[in-house]
Design a protein around this motif. Structure first.
Motif, PDB file in Angstrom:
ATOM      1  N   THR A 159       0.769  -1.043   0.038  1.00  0.00           N
ATOM      2  CA  THR A 159       0.059  -0.049  -0.122  1.00  0.00           C
ATOM      3  C   THR A 159       0.867   1.434  -0.081  1.00  0.00           C
ATOM      4  O   THR A 159       0.474   2.239  -0.811  1.00  0.00           O
ATOM      5  CB  THR A 159      -0.862   0.131   1.214  1.00  0.00           C
ATOM      6  OG1 THR A 159      -1.959  -1.132   1.046  1.00  0.00           O
ATOM      7  CG2 THR A 159      -1.871   1.423   1.090  1.00  0.00           C
ATOM      8  N   PHE A 160       1.902   1.164   0.862  1.00  0.00           N
ATOM      9  CA  PHE A 160       2.779   2.507   0.652  1.00  0.00           C
ATOM     10  C   PHE A 160       3.379   2.624  -0.590  1.00  0.00           C
ATOM     11  O   PHE A 160       3.497   3.738  -1.154  1.00  0.00           O
ATOM     12  CB  PHE A 160       3.876   2.095   1.799  1.00  0.00           C
ATOM     13  CG  PHE A 160       5.030   3.136   1.604  1.00  0.00           C
ATOM     14  CD1 PHE A 160       5.332   4.574   2.131  1.00  0.00           C
ATOM     15  CD2 PHE A 160       6.352   2.660   0.771  1.00  0.00           C
ATOM     16  CE1 PHE A 160       6.086   5.207   1.673  1.00  0.00           C
ATOM     17  CE2 PHE A 160       7.313   3.431   0.681  1.00  0.00           C
ATOM     18  CZ  PHE A 160       7.294   4.870   0.866  1.00  0.00           C
ATOM     19  N   ILE A 161       4.146   1.636  -1.117  1.00  0.00           N
ATOM     20  CA  ILE A 161       4.383   1.680  -2.762  1.00  0.00           C
ATOM     21  C   ILE A 161       3.375   2.198  -3.513  1.00  0.00           C
ATOM     22  O   ILE A 161       3.997   3.240  -4.362  1.00  0.00           O
ATOM     23  CB  ILE A 161       4.826   0.336  -3.070  1.00  0.00           C
ATOM     24  CG1 ILE A 161       6.083  -0.252  -2.279  1.00  0.00           C
ATOM     25  CG2 ILE A 161       5.102   0.312  -4.556  1.00  0.00           C
ATOM     26  CD1 ILE A 161       6.641  -1.669  -2.645  1.00  0.00           C
ATOM     27  N   GLN A 162       2.192   1.868  -3.533  1.00  0.00           N
ATOM     28  CA  GLN A 162       1.189   2.327  -4.631  1.00  0.00           C
ATOM     29  C   GLN A 162       0.899   3.790  -4.107  1.00  0.00           C
ATOM     30  O   GLN A 162       0.761   4.494  -5.072  1.00  0.00           O
ATOM     31  CB  GLN A 162      -0.184   1.352  -4.134  1.00  0.00           C
ATOM     32  CG  GLN A 162      -0.111   0.276  -4.708  1.00  0.00           C
ATOM     33  CD  GLN A 162      -1.107  -0.922  -4.422  1.00  0.00           C
ATOM     34  OE1 GLN A 162      -1.743  -0.630  -3.269  1.00  0.00           O
ATOM     35  NE2 GLN A 162      -1.407  -1.925  -5.033  1.00  0.00           N
ATOM     36  N   THR A 163       0.797   4.053  -2.863  1.00  0.00           N
ATOM     37  CA  THR A 163       0.572   5.509  -2.448  1.00  0.00           C
ATOM     38  C   THR A 163       1.457   6.256  -2.805  1.00  0.00           C
ATOM     39  O   THR A 163       1.519   7.261  -3.564  1.00  0.00           O
ATOM     40  CB  THR A 163       0.327   5.498  -0.954  1.00  0.00           C
ATOM     41  OG1 THR A 163      -0.767   4.814  -0.474  1.00  0.00           O
ATOM     42  CG2 THR A 163      -0.033   6.890  -0.418  1.00  0.00           C
ATOM     43  N   ALA A 164       2.967   6.194  -2.632  1.00  0.00           N
ATOM     44  CA  ALA A 164       3.897   6.736  -3.018  1.00  0.00           C
ATOM     45  C   ALA A 164       4.132   7.056  -4.450  1.00  0.00           C
ATOM     46  O   ALA A 164       4.374   8.122  -4.979  1.00  0.00           O
ATOM     47  CB  ALA A 164       5.330   6.443  -2.483  1.00  0.00           C
ATOM     48  N   MET A 165       3.625   6.037  -5.521  1.00  0.00           N
ATOM     49  CA  MET A 165       3.783   6.256  -6.644  1.00  0.00           C
ATOM     50  C   MET A 165       2.941   7.057  -7.189  1.00  0.00           C
ATOM     51  O   MET A 165       2.930   7.744  -8.197  1.00  0.00           O
ATOM     52  CB  MET A 165       3.665   4.536  -7.189  1.00  0.00           C
ATOM     53  CG  MET A 165       3.744   4.603  -8.694  1.00  0.00           C
ATOM     54  SD  MET A 165       3.673   2.987  -9.242  1.00  0.00           S
ATOM     55  CE  MET A 165       1.870   2.351  -8.843  1.00  0.00           C
ATOM     56  N   ALA A 166       1.576   7.056  -6.741  1.00  0.00           N
ATOM     57  CA  ALA A 166       0.587   8.032  -7.046  1.00  0.00           C
ATOM     58  C   ALA A 166       0.904   9.482  -6.689  1.00  0.00           C
ATOM     59  O   ALA A 166       0.788  10.149  -7.693  1.00  0.00           O
ATOM     60  CB  ALA A 166      -0.522   7.461  -6.378  1.00  0.00           C
ATOM     61  N   GLN A 167       1.592   9.725  -5.763  1.00  0.00           N
ATOM     62  CA  GLN A 167       2.050  10.739  -5.422  1.00  0.00           C
ATOM     63  C   GLN A 167       2.928  11.531  -6.175  1.00  0.00           C
ATOM     64  O   GLN A 167       3.268  12.625  -6.752  1.00  0.00           O
ATOM     65  CB  GLN A 167       2.577  10.862  -4.011  1.00  0.00           C
ATOM     66  CG  GLN A 167       1.303  10.613  -2.721  1.00  0.00           C
ATOM     67  CD  GLN A 167       1.738  10.650  -1.570  1.00  0.00           C
ATOM     68  OE1 GLN A 167       3.098  10.639  -1.061  1.00  0.00           O
ATOM     69  NE2 GLN A 167       0.887  10.415  -0.508  1.00  0.00           N
ATOM     70  N   HIS A 168       4.219  10.427  -6.668  1.00  0.00           N
ATOM     71  CA  HIS A 168       5.022  11.016  -7.692  1.00  0.00           C
ATOM     72  C   HIS A 168       4.209  11.315  -8.911  1.00  0.00           C
ATOM     73  O   HIS A 168       4.994  12.196  -9.700  1.00  0.00           O
ATOM     74  CB  HIS A 168       6.081   9.894  -7.991  1.00  0.00           C
ATOM     75  CG  HIS A 168       7.220   9.736  -6.669  1.00  0.00           C
ATOM     76  ND1 HIS A 168       7.898  10.838  -6.523  1.00  0.00           N
ATOM     77  CD2 HIS A 168       7.331   8.995  -5.843  1.00  0.00           C
ATOM     78  CE1 HIS A 168       8.821  10.340  -5.469  1.00  0.00           C
ATOM     79  NE2 HIS A 168       8.385   9.362  -4.911  1.00  0.00           N
TER      80      HIS A 168
END
Length: 283
Positions: A159-168
């Motif tokens: 979930t962290f990876i998906q969230t960080a990716m969306a923010q980038h």
């Protein structure tokens, strides 16, 4: 870092990881309106500068924007979020660091585009490329995880990876909007000379620890590049946009330290030694 019979375990609870990710996303969403407004201001300001050039009033506004970043919430949040225990590797695949003003170095064009990026637009192009690089890295990590190549990946980490990716992606879209407004082609790929090394490193990771270490290098580089930009770009909109995004990147880094079993100790001040140079941009 804890383990059980040789298998990797998340050093903090999944509940804590989820809480940190949620707070990171809340901070990002809170900055979105400011980031969008700053990007619009930057687009307008660059057009005005091109038409009339900088003057004493403009320079004073930029100086005020820098002071606000240093003394205000943006700098404070970044300093509190960024961990001092990172950045020890001398074998970073992310490439060269900035050794001069971001306004110097080779110009670049997006993949398939022939437009030159000069002045502050060169910094904008670099920012898009770095954001796209992070997106590509996280996408590769998710693909490897789904293929079972990283061993056990806790749902909270995914979930962290998906969230960080969306923010980038959001950050890249904001910077690309500036390029588009300036009549320059958007950057959709990763035109950085460091990308082959990053791709190679990603192909060699075998577990969550390896992914976290590489992602931390990318996040630290992005954070310090934005901090470096606040001191060197000539436009107030550029200072404000970079100052808005930097704390969110720093929060990514702080959470990655937790994933690596390193308790984040607030840095006295974010450095710029890991900042990327526009010379990394490729034509």
């Amino acid at each position: 870092m804890s383990s059980s019979r040789g298998s990797w375990e998340l050093p903090i609870s999944e509940g804590e990881m989820s809480r940190l990710t949620g707070e990171m996303d809340e901070a990002h969403r809170a900055t979105l309106p400011v980031m969008a407004a700053s990007a619009r201001d930057l687009s307008t300001e660059l057009k005005d500068l091109e038409a009339s050039g900088p003057g004493p009033v403009h320079e004073e506004r930029v100086h005020v924007a820098r002071r606000r970043f240093l003394a205000g919430a943006g700098a404070s949040a970044a300093m509190l979020a960024l961990a001092a225990c990172g950045g020890k590797s001398d074998t970073s695949p992310t490439g060269g660091s900035a050794s001069g003003s971001p306004s110097t170095g080779a110009s670049a064009s997006s993949s398939g585009g022939a437009g030159k990026y000069t002045g502050d637009l060169k910094v904008v192009a670099l920012a898009v490329a770095l954001e796209n690089q992070a997106v590509a890295a996280y996408q590769a990590a998710l693909k490897a995880a789904n293929a079972g190549k990283l061993g056990k990946v806790p749902p909270a980490v995914a979930t962290f990876i998906q969230t960080a990716m969306a923010q980038h992606k959001d950050h890249a879209n904001a910077w690309n909007g500036v390029l588009s407004s300036a009549g320059k082609p958007k950057i959709t790929g990763v035109p950085l000379s460091s990308q082959p090394a990053v791709t190679k490193a990603l192909g060699q990771v075998k577990d969550v620890t390896g992914v976290a270490k590489l992602a931390l290098q990318l996040e630290d580089q992005a954070t310090e590049t934005y901090v470096f930009a606040t001191f060197n770009v000539k436009s107030m909109g550029g200072v404000n946009t970079a100052a808005t995004i930097a704390p969110v990147e720093a929060m990514h880094a702080a959470i990655l330290h937790y994933v690596l079993g390193q308790y984040p100790v607030p840095d006295a001040f974010i450095g710029t030694k890991k900042a990327a140079s526009p010379s990394l941009l490729t034509v």
